[in-house]
Design an enzyme around this catalytic site. Sequence first.
Site, PDB file in Angstrom:
ATOM      1  N   HIS A 129       0.846  -1.189   0.000  1.00 24.19           N
ATOM      2  CA  HIS A 129       0.000   0.000   0.000  1.00 24.19           C
ATOM      3  C   HIS A 129       0.880   1.237   0.000  1.00 24.19           C
ATOM      4  O   HIS A 129       2.120   1.160   0.098  1.00 24.19           O
ATOM      5  CB  HIS A 129      -0.967   0.001   1.187  1.00 24.19           C
ATOM      6  CG  HIS A 129      -2.206  -0.814   0.940  1.00 24.19           C
ATOM      7  ND1 HIS A 129      -3.128  -0.477  -0.029  1.00 24.19           N
ATOM      8  CD2 HIS A 129      -2.662  -1.954   1.531  1.00 24.19           C
ATOM      9  CE1 HIS A 129      -4.108  -1.371  -0.028  1.00 24.19           C
ATOM     10  NE2 HIS A 129      -3.856  -2.275   0.907  1.00 24.19           N
ATOM     11  N   ASP A 159      -0.132   6.889  -3.728  1.00 25.27           N
ATOM     12  CA  ASP A 159      -1.217   6.479  -4.622  1.00 25.27           C
ATOM     13  C   ASP A 159      -1.530   7.531  -5.679  1.00 25.27           C
ATOM     14  O   ASP A 159      -1.674   7.213  -6.864  1.00 25.27           O
ATOM     15  CB  ASP A 159      -2.484   6.187  -3.815  1.00 25.27           C
ATOM     16  CG  ASP A 159      -2.410   4.866  -3.062  1.00 25.27           C
ATOM     17  OD1 ASP A 159      -1.466   4.095  -3.314  1.00 25.27           O
ATOM     18  OD2 ASP A 159      -3.290   4.606  -2.231  1.00 25.27           O
TER      19      ASP A 159
END
Length: 381
Positions: A129, A159
């Site tokens: 992540h 991200d």
Amino acid sequence: MSTAGPLAGYRVIEFAGIGPGPFAGMLLADLGADVVLIERPAAQRSLGGGGALNRGKRSICLDLKRAEAREAARALVLGADALIEGYRPGVMERLGLGPADFEAAHPRLVYGRITGWGQSGPLAQTAGHDINYAALSGALSIASRRGVAPSLPATMLGDLGGGALFLVIGLLSALLEARRSGRGQVVDAAIVDGLSCLSALLLSLRGQGLWQDDPTQNFFLHESPFYDCFECADGHYLSLGAIEPAFYRELLQRLELADEDPARQYDTADWPRLRARVAQRLRERTRDEWVGRFEGSDACVAPVLSLAEAAAHPHQRARGNHVEIDGHLQACAAPRFSRSGIRAPQAAPLPGQDGMALLLEAGITAEQAQSLLGDDLASGH
């Protein structure tokens, strides 16, 4: 559907995912592209773009475990200019929807792939992540202060910054190149790659001897009296960023610390004493009182605002940076264009609400579409 935006006339197929893929699709839709979101059926859906991230898109639900649904997805892709997918490497190939599956039938297709670790390399098949990609790229180490664990804003750096934005840059570049060459290509957007690229300025400073890993010698790393966030009397924070000597001089004046020598700004041995003095002075007034005191100055000072406070700030309002849709705050599209315009934020489509129309556009009969979608999905419920 509005046709505003410089990407009007382009169609992008987005296979539903989480994080950077939906954000990239949102940016392309904001810029005018017809973004078609292929959602999983409700029983298979855990997370997705949702809400604002799906604004401006059209939505269809397909169960890609079914051969006929995969054929429908293929038909949609054949009518598009680009594709976005964020599965682990190999998943789209196993579905028969990988890049090689379109080479003959759609040679101009730009195939965008967004992952954390990339399509190749030792970690390609490993889960991760945002925080993991930031850690491995070195970006997390520069978001730290002495004696405290590193931290970074949720999702923004990895991200979205290192992932989605580089995917969009890659897609647009490949679309431009395809107009010249007549050939599409795969865009391998790995978040760890994008984050590494974002460190270019700091690597340049490091190469010039202007970046030190030791926080006591580096004003970026929360040790200096002029580049950090400081607590005010009401518990809120004020950010200081007076790097240049002229701005630092003004900062001292506005803080009523004119007895300090501005020429000693980069005397790191003096930082602990002066930092304590600046911190004490800022605790004497509330954040908003300090904002009023610094208004109109070049001292490089700004309040640390919550998301709700930021949307209500006069500068943000003047720029039109936020809007409320169905009772929820959305950030407006960026950047702005002098002529092409951009789409106004709007509510996201219901999952599958455009399914029937999209399949008919792809040349699939109404009977076949009904079989694929079912009564609920065909009507968008």
